[in-house]
Write a protein that holds these residues in place. Sequence first.
Motif, PDB file in Angstrom:
ATOM      1  N   GLU A 147       1.238  -0.728  -0.094  1.00 40.63           N
ATOM      2  CA  GLU A 147      -0.036  -0.338  -0.201  1.00 40.63           C
ATOM      3  C   GLU A 147       1.064   0.824   0.185  1.00 40.63           C
ATOM      4  OE1 GLU A 147      -2.872  -0.074   3.505  1.00 40.63           O
ATOM      5  OE2 GLU A 147      -3.296   1.907   2.769  1.00 40.63           O
ATOM      6  N   ARG A 148       2.096   1.294   1.128  1.00 39.23           N
ATOM      7  CA  ARG A 148       2.937   2.210   1.056  1.00 39.23           C
ATOM      8  C   ARG A 148       3.444   2.590  -0.479  1.00 39.23           C
ATOM      9  NH1 ARG A 148       7.485   3.660   1.580  1.00 39.23           N
ATOM     10  NH2 ARG A 148       8.372   1.835   1.405  1.00 39.23           N
ATOM     11  N   LEU A 149       4.287   1.328  -1.375  1.00 38.54           N
ATOM     12  CA  LEU A 149       4.632   2.037  -1.936  1.00 38.54           C
ATOM     13  C   LEU A 149       4.054   2.622  -3.318  1.00 38.54           C
ATOM     14  CD1 LEU A 149       6.529  -1.929  -2.820  1.00 38.54           C
ATOM     15  CD2 LEU A 149       7.576   1.216  -2.465  1.00 38.54           C
ATOM     16  N   THR A 150       3.306   1.979  -3.464  1.00 40.20           N
ATOM     17  CA  THR A 150       1.444   1.834  -4.630  1.00 40.20           C
ATOM     18  C   THR A 150       1.593   3.644  -3.793  1.00 40.20           C
ATOM     19  OG1 THR A 150       0.097   1.138  -3.446  1.00 40.20           O
ATOM     20  CG2 THR A 150       1.025  -0.184  -5.395  1.00 40.20           C
ATOM     21  N   GLU A 151       0.953   3.891  -3.319  1.00 37.98           N
ATOM     22  CA  GLU A 151       0.786   5.345  -2.990  1.00 37.98           C
ATOM     23  C   GLU A 151       1.976   6.481  -3.053  1.00 37.98           C
ATOM     24  OE1 GLU A 151       0.413   6.363   1.179  1.00 37.98           O
ATOM     25  OE2 GLU A 151      -1.420   7.618   0.671  1.00 37.98           O
ATOM     26  N   ALA A 152       3.294   5.722  -2.912  1.00 37.12           N
ATOM     27  CA  ALA A 152       4.330   6.699  -3.280  1.00 37.12           C
ATOM     28  C   ALA A 152       4.340   6.494  -4.442  1.00 37.12           C
ATOM     29  CB  ALA A 152       5.661   6.508  -2.573  1.00 37.12           C
ATOM     30  N   GLY A 153       4.364   5.523  -5.575  1.00 35.39           N
ATOM     31  CA  GLY A 153       4.563   5.390  -6.661  1.00 35.39           C
ATOM     32  C   GLY A 153       3.436   5.687  -7.201  1.00 35.39           C
ATOM     33  N   VAL A 154       2.053   6.362  -7.476  1.00 34.78           N
ATOM     34  CA  VAL A 154       1.162   6.505  -8.069  1.00 34.78           C
ATOM     35  C   VAL A 154       2.406   6.698  -9.493  1.00 34.78           C
ATOM     36  CG1 VAL A 154      -0.695   7.325  -9.160  1.00 34.78           C
ATOM     37  CG2 VAL A 154      -0.166   5.924  -6.758  1.00 34.78           C
ATOM     38  N   GLY A 155       1.945   6.240 -11.023  1.00 38.54           N
ATOM     39  CA  GLY A 155       1.507   6.899 -11.525  1.00 38.54           C
ATOM     40  C   GLY A 155       3.460   6.468 -12.493  1.00 38.54           C
ATOM     41  N   ARG A 156       3.558   5.889 -11.625  1.00 32.87           N
ATOM     42  CA  ARG A 156       6.156   5.019 -11.688  1.00 32.87           C
ATOM     43  C   ARG A 156       5.151   3.343 -11.890  1.00 32.87           C
ATOM     44  NH1 ARG A 156      10.268   5.946  -6.996  1.00 32.87           N
ATOM     45  NH2 ARG A 156      11.276   5.399  -8.553  1.00 32.87           N
ATOM     46  N   ARG A 157       6.504   2.895 -12.723  1.00 28.54           N
ATOM     47  CA  ARG A 157       5.755   1.589 -12.921  1.00 28.54           C
ATOM     48  C   ARG A 157       6.445   0.945 -12.232  1.00 28.54           C
ATOM     49  NH1 ARG A 157       8.656   0.309 -19.391  1.00 28.54           N
ATOM     50  NH2 ARG A 157      10.112   2.092 -18.049  1.00 28.54           N
ATOM     51  N   MET A 158       6.445  -0.557 -11.685  1.00 29.31           N
ATOM     52  CA  MET A 158       7.127  -1.512 -10.533  1.00 29.31           C
ATOM     53  C   MET A 158       7.264  -2.792 -11.439  1.00 29.31           C
ATOM     54  SD  MET A 158       5.475  -3.365  -7.058  1.00 29.31           S
ATOM     55  CE  MET A 158       5.190  -1.799  -6.086  1.00 29.31           C
ATOM     56  N   ALA A 159       8.118  -3.120 -10.794  1.00 31.36           N
ATOM     57  CA  ALA A 159       8.825  -4.168 -11.582  1.00 31.36           C
ATOM     58  C   ALA A 159       8.817  -5.482 -10.538  1.00 31.36           C
ATOM     59  CB  ALA A 159      10.603  -3.498 -11.755  1.00 31.36           C
ATOM     60  N   ILE A 160       8.319  -6.728 -11.586  1.00 28.94           N
ATOM     61  CA  ILE A 160       8.748  -7.650 -10.508  1.00 28.94           C
ATOM     62  C   ILE A 160       9.829  -8.224 -11.034  1.00 28.94           C
ATOM     63  CG2 ILE A 160       7.484 -10.259 -10.513  1.00 28.94           C
ATOM     64  CD1 ILE A 160       4.925  -8.246 -10.825  1.00 28.94           C
ATOM     65  N   VAL A 161      11.130  -8.949 -10.284  1.00 30.70           N
ATOM     66  CA  VAL A 161      12.455  -9.598 -10.163  1.00 30.70           C
ATOM     67  C   VAL A 161      12.735 -10.451  -9.960  1.00 30.70           C
ATOM     68  CG1 VAL A 161      15.034  -8.906 -11.221  1.00 30.70           C
ATOM     69  CG2 VAL A 161      12.788  -6.519 -11.042  1.00 30.70           C
ATOM     70  N   LEU A 162      12.301 -11.539 -10.627  1.00 34.35           N
ATOM     71  CA  LEU A 162      12.807 -13.623 -10.411  1.00 34.35           C
ATOM     72  C   LEU A 162      14.054 -13.481 -10.835  1.00 34.35           C
ATOM     73  CD1 LEU A 162      11.452 -15.985  -9.177  1.00 34.35           C
ATOM     74  CD2 LEU A 162      11.270 -16.346 -11.676  1.00 34.35           C
ATOM     75  N   ASP A 163      15.127 -13.822  -9.697  1.00 36.86           N
ATOM     76  CA  ASP A 163      16.034 -14.409  -9.248  1.00 36.86           C
ATOM     77  C   ASP A 163      17.373 -13.469 -10.403  1.00 36.86           C
ATOM     78  OD1 ASP A 163      16.694 -16.347  -8.339  1.00 36.86           O
ATOM     79  OD2 ASP A 163      16.297 -17.852 -10.561  1.00 36.86           O
ATOM     80  N   ASP A 164      16.697 -11.511 -10.357  1.00 35.08           N
ATOM     81  CA  ASP A 164      17.796 -11.072 -11.023  1.00 35.08           C
ATOM     82  C   ASP A 164      16.984 -10.179 -12.873  1.00 35.08           C
ATOM     83  OD1 ASP A 164      18.659  -9.882  -9.114  1.00 35.08           O
ATOM     84  OD2 ASP A 164      20.775 -10.809  -9.582  1.00 35.08           O
TER      85      ASP A 164
ATOM     86  N   ALA B  64       7.050  -5.141 -16.075  1.00 33.79           N
ATOM     87  CA  ALA B  64       6.657  -3.984 -14.751  1.00 33.79           C
ATOM     88  C   ALA B  64       5.636  -3.187 -15.418  1.00 33.79           C
ATOM     89  CB  ALA B  64       7.839  -3.647 -15.505  1.00 33.79           C
ATOM     90  N   PRO B  65       4.489  -3.857 -14.335  1.00 31.97           N
ATOM     91  CA  PRO B  65       3.345  -3.148 -15.193  1.00 31.97           C
ATOM     92  C   PRO B  65       3.452  -1.363 -14.518  1.00 31.97           C
ATOM     93  CG  PRO B  65       3.043  -4.403 -13.061  1.00 31.97           C
ATOM     94  CD  PRO B  65       4.925  -4.752 -13.747  1.00 31.97           C
ATOM     95  N   ASN B  66       2.574  -1.108 -14.434  1.00 28.33           N
ATOM     96  CA  ASN B  66       2.527   1.045 -14.349  1.00 28.33           C
ATOM     97  C   ASN B  66       1.096   0.677 -12.694  1.00 28.33           C
ATOM     98  OD1 ASN B  66       2.980   3.291 -14.941  1.00 28.33           O
ATOM     99  ND2 ASN B  66       1.364   3.446 -16.084  1.00 28.33           N
ATOM    100  N   ILE B  67       1.579   1.563 -12.241  1.00 21.52           N
ATOM    101  CA  ILE B  67       1.048   2.219 -10.618  1.00 21.52           C
ATOM    102  C   ILE B  67      -0.014   3.157 -11.380  1.00 21.52           C
ATOM    103  CG2 ILE B  67       0.721   2.368  -8.436  1.00 21.52           C
ATOM    104  CD1 ILE B  67       3.764   1.394  -8.445  1.00 21.52           C
ATOM    105  N   ASN B  68      -1.521   1.878 -11.725  1.00 26.13           N
ATOM    106  CA  ASN B  68      -2.382   3.783 -11.630  1.00 26.13           C
ATOM    107  C   ASN B  68      -3.149   3.818 -10.306  1.00 26.13           C
ATOM    108  OD1 ASN B  68      -2.766   2.312 -13.952  1.00 26.13           O
ATOM    109  ND2 ASN B  68      -3.131   1.152 -14.000  1.00 26.13           N
ATOM    110  N   GLU B  69      -3.189   3.357  -9.486  1.00 23.17           N
ATOM    111  CA  GLU B  69      -3.646   3.967  -8.531  1.00 23.17           C
ATOM    112  C   GLU B  69      -2.894   3.402  -6.577  1.00 23.17           C
ATOM    113  OE1 GLU B  69      -7.691   2.830  -8.648  1.00 23.17           O
ATOM    114  OE2 GLU B  69      -7.840   0.832  -8.474  1.00 23.17           O
ATOM    115  N   LYS B  70      -3.565   4.283  -5.987  1.00 24.87           N
ATOM    116  CA  LYS B  70      -2.806   3.586  -4.933  1.00 24.87           C
ATOM    117  C   LYS B  70      -3.558   1.237  -4.185  1.00 24.87           C
ATOM    118  CE  LYS B  70      -3.540   4.087   0.247  1.00 24.87           C
ATOM    119  NZ  LYS B  70      -3.937   4.472   1.108  1.00 24.87           N
ATOM    120  N   ILE B  71      -3.049   0.741  -3.900  1.00 23.79           N
ATOM    121  CA  ILE B  71      -3.465  -0.155  -3.535  1.00 23.79           C
ATOM    122  C   ILE B  71      -3.754  -0.956  -2.304  1.00 23.79           C
ATOM    123  CG2 ILE B  71      -3.764  -3.000  -4.269  1.00 23.79           C
ATOM    124  CD1 ILE B  71      -2.532  -1.920  -6.998  1.00 23.79           C
ATOM    125  N   SER B  72      -4.372  -0.390  -1.604  1.00 22.46           N
ATOM    126  CA  SER B  72      -5.039  -1.694  -0.349  1.00 22.46           C
ATOM    127  C   SER B  72      -5.116  -2.706  -0.572  1.00 22.46           C
ATOM    128  CB  SER B  72      -5.642  -0.159   0.122  1.00 22.46           C
ATOM    129  OG  SER B  72      -6.423   0.292   0.306  1.00 22.46           O
TER     130      SER B  72
END
Lengths: 590, 392
Positions: free
Chosen positions: A340-357, A362-370
């Motif tokens: 929740e904290r991450l998505t709140e601070a990062g609206v509009g940014r992308r969050m990368a999902i990383v497996l073993d480097d 890297a989906p876009n964060i559209n809104e705060k997710i609680s």
Amino acid sequence: MDRGWWWKFGLIVAVTLGCIWFLIPTYYSLVVLDRDQRNNLAVLEERMPSWAPPAKYRLNLGLDLQGGIHMVMRVDTKTALQKRTERRAQQIVNYVNDKKLGQVSADTDPEKLEVTLTAADPATMDAIQKEVLATFTDFKEVNRSGGSLVLVQDESQANVFRTEAVDQAMLVIRRRIDKWGVAEVDVRKLGSDSIQISLPGRSNPEQAKELVGTTAQLEFRMVDDSNPQFFAQLLQATPPPPGSDITVTTEGGFPQLQAPTREAIIDYTKDKVPENRVVLTECIANPVKKNECSSYRSYLLDRNVPLTGESLASADANISQLNEPEVNISFDPAGAREFERLTEAGVGRRMAIVLDDNVQTAPNINEKISGGSARITMGRMGGRSFEEWLGEAQTLALVLKAGALPAPVTVGEIRQVGASLGDELIKKGGLAAVLGLGLVVLFMALYYKASGLIADVALLLNGLLILAGLAFFNATLTLPGIAGFVLTLGVAVDANVLINERIREELGHGKTARAAVDQGYDRAFWTIFDSHVTALISAFILFFTGTGPVRGFATTLIIGLLASLFTSITVTRVIMTYFVHGRNAKVVSV
Amino acid sequence: MQILKNKTNIDFISKRKPALFLSTVLNLAIIVGIAAFGFNFGVDFAGGTVVEVKFDHPIKAEEVRERAEKGGLPDVSVQNIGAAEENTFLLRMGGVTQLNEESGAKGKAALEALGNVRNVYVDMPNGIIRFRAAQELPTDAVKKAVEDSGIGVQEVRELGEAQGGTGFDYQVVASGMADRVFAALGQGLEKPDFEQRRVDYVGPQVGKQLRNRGIMALLYSMVAILIYVAFRFDFKFGPGALMAMVHDVIMVAGYYLVTRREFNLTAIAALLTVVGYSVNDTIVIYDRIREDMAKFKGKPFAEVINIAINDTLGRTILTSGTTALSLIGLLIFGVGEIFDFAMAMLVGIVVGVYSTIYIASPLTIWLDERAAAKEARQREGGNIDQQQPKVA
């Protein structure tokens, strides 16, 4: 000479030439190319003449002959299932408390995969039982006494979970090996809980064990898009080293580096990233070979990892109401707060999902997710079919689960052969084959004279057919396979001995050459057929139950027996017919 | 050229009883031997680690063993392979990882000394120590503690928070045995004077699986061949072919039992090939018997079989001879298991010829006689059914 003879003769010539043609890739890969280029299809394709068959139709050398590592990893589905049971028990407790059905506590028995729910107030248990069994359909009631209810994982659901755990492990292993850039790897499922891996040319089993044995690391990291032109500017400022083929492509408005290898990007960007940032790559799947990457693209990520796979509770691929594939994920309570904290601070940014480097997406964060559950939509359909689109969602869900639910992997079997031993075995195996074959050929020629020579022609064609057949099926030649080759040729002679003995017998009864040859073949046919079929039966069973080298042996045996049916009956007969019918020979030299 | 100048007329069938007796005794002895001594199961089936090393200077097996023992591997078996001047040895050990009962107990104690550690479980077959800690532990500390107790650690895995109970779950994965072997052999040397040629490492569960699959493969193929023979020939031919197959398999198994050569996957392949070869031989003679039955209708069955065996004797010697000839290369150049394979095949070829004559054929006669006797009884009982010996 009737027309049937010419037709058959033409067929034999065509088969012979076809076999030789089919062995061109094998010849190039084993004789012309250097040892370290042996498995490189691209180089092979380049070196071969244009009229040669495709490079993939070639005889591979088994790991015992070229050196390398064969591994069987066992997925510890039991531990994974135990962890899952514990997690589900906690979810049940949370559910009951959230629904305000009463106060329960859960206790799990990891051995039996049982969950015992104990209600603070036994009176509330009826309602709890009804509600829990209706919601948590992967559990079944074992027994109920007063305020305690014992549940067990439903066996069919547990089996689905086990299969999934093996698939996840396989996926992780594939991606890891890809990261190491090992050519010609073969990763496949073996039985219900094992994964078989072949790494030709690798020589350090401990390193390989480490490579595939460690549990997957899943991380969520923020993409640094504060300077969207970062990569484009970097490329302008410092030209990449020649030969690295690094280019800039723009994907979704963000310029990224793209290169055919992962190392090219990592090496190039090393020391060039801002403080607290790191460059990782994403694999762009080869459109033809799904498990290979055709190229890699770069991401600039925050160095710190706020959230890891351990916080992830579940991940499932679904089809949304808009009929688009999506992946639903949920976090445990601590993870939910962080998310929740991450998505709140990062609206509009992308969050990368990383497996073993490796960046998976890297989906876009559209809104705060609680609330701890989120949805990853799979972007535009593009040129993909719906199945491919959905497949990507399923793969992502698998990746997420693989990182979240570590099904530990243990080593079941490792067989490693050094390259020098491999070379020695090829040499010895080849010598053994040539000597065995030579002795048989010599013997037949001495014993049956002209007929023996005819049988020898058939025998050599048989050998050629076996090799071409193995090349056609892209089979692997192993040391036991060479033994199978020699033995098959020994057995193939058997058919010609049968025929020739029959012809001698008929001649002994005073028949003419023509009649003796015709009768010899006719009489021997069913005997040869029966003996080949029975041998084929045991060879097929060997093929279906055997693994590794034994399978190579069985393959050789099967192809050899089929080839022997053709050569010993058809080929020798056509030649014999030519002499006794076409040239009217009065004597048969047997 | 001809091996048998004149047509032979050996009376094989009359000696069938002593032959059958001898075969039965030998077979039983082998079965008893297998039960009493067991096979020398290779790493394929028994599980364990085998490494092959080639030294760059002449060295004796005893010296290799001494070095391994000095390096802390008392229960290693050392075997010279190939020619003596190749200086190549196979080292075999029971375990697959560095975890054994003794070191496991030490590792367990070391972990418990870390404090707040519960439920330590040493999973020896998998080479893993599992435990639960009251609070999170740094993996480096766990690794160090275990390594200090004398177990090589490959990895410490965090399995995360235990959600059913309280605490954090961990797994300590021990390093493989091969590592330890190479370390022991190279102890005290600046640079190893040997080359690591091969490592085979099979976990115990996998070994058991492989063994069961091998045995199932043998049974399946025998049944399938039996069905085919019964279908293509008269029913009375089936049991003979089956008994001949069983006889040959037992005899070849006897080779592995007596020589103490390693019984592994390749041995199973050899047994299966012997099954195929044995029945091949049997079928050629059966075909001839069937043909001769039609040719000599009036003659007693035993005599017909004798004629058929004599007719095909030249062929039998020749085909077995050529197959044996093709094995010579493997016998000379084959190393290790391939040599054993060729040797087992050679045994299989010899007993295959014998069993066709003395096991398969007599059993067919016996079944035929029984059928004839039954028929005769029926005929006496008034059930007149003129049945000639059947020609399929």
